[in-house]
Design an enzyme around this catalytic site. Structure first.
Site, PDB file in Angstrom:
ATOM      1  N   TYR A 303     -58.919  41.478 -35.276  1.00  9.32           N
ATOM      2  CA  TYR A 303     -57.827  41.496 -35.905  1.00  9.32           C
ATOM      3  C   TYR A 303     -57.239  39.829 -36.260  1.00  9.32           C
ATOM      4  O   TYR A 303     -56.573  39.642 -37.085  1.00  9.32           O
ATOM      5  CB  TYR A 303     -56.804  42.218 -35.006  1.00  9.32           C
ATOM      6  CG  TYR A 303     -55.609  42.655 -35.564  1.00  9.32           C
ATOM      7  CD1 TYR A 303     -55.646  43.722 -36.631  1.00  9.32           C
ATOM      8  CD2 TYR A 303     -54.258  42.014 -35.248  1.00  9.32           C
ATOM      9  CE1 TYR A 303     -54.539  44.075 -37.163  1.00  9.32           C
ATOM     10  CE2 TYR A 303     -53.065  42.221 -35.913  1.00  9.32           C
ATOM     11  CZ  TYR A 303     -53.163  43.096 -36.811  1.00  9.32           C
ATOM     12  OH  TYR A 303     -52.035  43.581 -37.742  1.00  9.32           O
ATOM     13  N   GLU A 310     -57.162  36.334 -44.021  1.00  5.04           N
ATOM     14  CA  GLU A 310     -56.038  36.575 -45.115  1.00  5.04           C
ATOM     15  C   GLU A 310     -55.276  35.340 -45.276  1.00  5.04           C
ATOM     16  O   GLU A 310     -54.693  35.015 -46.440  1.00  5.04           O
ATOM     17  CB  GLU A 310     -55.016  37.780 -44.691  1.00  5.04           C
ATOM     18  CG  GLU A 310     -55.588  39.042 -44.506  1.00  5.04           C
ATOM     19  CD  GLU A 310     -54.947  39.809 -43.949  1.00  5.04           C
ATOM     20  OE1 GLU A 310     -53.872  39.810 -44.167  1.00  5.04           O
ATOM     21  OE2 GLU A 310     -55.574  41.092 -43.329  1.00  5.04           O
TER      22      GLU A 310
END
Length: 379
Positions: A303, A310
């Site tokens: 995660y 991103e």
């Protein structure tokens, strides 16, 4: 042979049952049968006469069922016998004189009136439970909802599995082929090993578009109460991914050939390989412990890495948006103010890391709930 040894036996009754407690510890090889309304007991254990073989017989006052239920503990052996007719016996044995080894079990002893009161309480509790269950409206679409959730999670699992397998195979095949061609040039061979990174978007994007568009249903499922997942974490994850996929990568061809696309898609797909099968099995009441552990553990490294990938993607896109002016909004006003999209992306970067923190905290609480130590009830 001398007379057989008899253990101490304590008894109690209810309208439908007889309870026998045999005072033997460490019982071994118990042989307990009921023949012609006579209970035959023989077992080896530690009783009043030490570790020996103990046996006894009890001829019941009235007919009983021929299959007793036995439960052994380290300190005693409990026998439950069902009466054939529900009534109260004046004594346990057919013979009027009580055998010396037999005594009342005062821990479970009830008079007939007390037993009737207990029976009435159980019947009232059963009736109340039935009334409560009848008040709860039955969902006529229960099976339809369950079928929908199973199909949704199955389709998403197959989609992300295709993405993961496709990317993994292409990475190893292209890397191996290029290494053989450029065997004598390590530097060139390394550069070609990363060739599979550059066309990730063109190879995988259609399936990723499908899966992430379908993921919007997770927000709807949470909104209408179809699943118990909290709404905010679902919104943050789905819209965060779709912003990167559709706005950043989908509109900028310059970003589509960046190696960071490979890492974004790879981290996303690995996480979902365990999440969707876990939810699919949960729909049918199955829990597979290794899968549960993976579902609530794999996200710990993936995660943050996915959020970092991103963020790198957004940082790399800012100069391109500045140069092209795409999505920048000019407002008709005396000051000629323009809302620059790169500035919006900089604000989004801050929101991205806040969103990662919120979701990380939510997932950590879920992990403690499912994998944390179970609380023991206080006696």
């Amino acid at each position: 042979a001398g007379p057989s040894l008899r253990p101490h036996v304590h008894w109690a009754q209810r309208h439908r049952e007889l309870f026998l407690r045999v005072d033997l510890s460490d019982v071994r090889n118990p042989d307990i049968t009921i023949t012609d309304n006579v209970l035959h007991f023989r077992a080896q254990g530690h009783g009043a006469k030490g570790d020996n073989i103990y046996e006894f017989e009890i001829e019941f006052l009235e007919p009983v069922e021929p299959k007793p239920v036995c439960r052994m503990t380290q300190r005693q052996l409990n026998i439950t016998v069902q009466k054939k007719e529900s009534n109260w016996w004046e004594r346990l044995t057919k013979q009027e004189k009580r055998p010396l080894f037999l005594a009342p079990d005062f821990d479970r002893w009830l008079d007939e009136s007390d037993a009737e009161m207990e029976l009435k309480e159980k019947e009232e509790e059963k009736i109340n439970k039935m009334k409560i269950e009848s008040r709860v409206p039955k969902d006529p679409f229960k099976h339809l909802k369950k079928g929908y959730l199973i199909m949704y999670n199955l389709v998403q699992f197959l989609g992300f599995s295709w993405i993961f397998v496709n990317m993994t195979v292409r990475l190893f095949i292209l890397g191996k082929g290029n290494m053989e061609i450029h065997l004598f040039s390590k530097m060139i061979g390394f550069l070609h090993l990363t060739d599979s990174f550059y066309d990730t978007f063109h190879t995988i994007s259609d399936m990723m578009y499908f899966c992430q568009t379908l993921a919007l249903m997770e927000i709807m499922n949470s909104l209408i109460g179809l699943v118990r997942s909290p709404l905010i974490p679902s919104v943050l994850q789905v819209f965060g991914r779709n912003f990167v996929l559709f706005v950043i990568l989908g509109t900028l061809e310059e970003m589509q050939s960046k190696p960071v696309v490979f890492f974004i898609f790879y981290f996303w797909s690995i996480t979902e390989l365990f999440r969707y099968p876990y939810y699919m099995l949960s729909c049918i009441g199955i829990e597979w412990k290794p899968l549960t552990w993976l579902r609530y553990t794999v996200w710990i490294p993936l995660y943050p890495l996915g959020g970092l990938a991103e963020a790198v993607c957004i940082v790399q896109s800012i100069p391109i948006f500045s140069e092209t002016g795409k999505f920048s909004l000019g407002l008709p006003n005396p000051l000629n103010v323009t809302i620059q999209f790169p500035f919006v992306l900089q604000i989004y970067l801050i929101a991205l890391f806040l969103g990662v923190f919120v979701n990380f905290r939510h997932l950590y609480k879920q992990r403690k709930q499912h994998l944390g130590p179970k609380k023991r009830k206080m006696k």
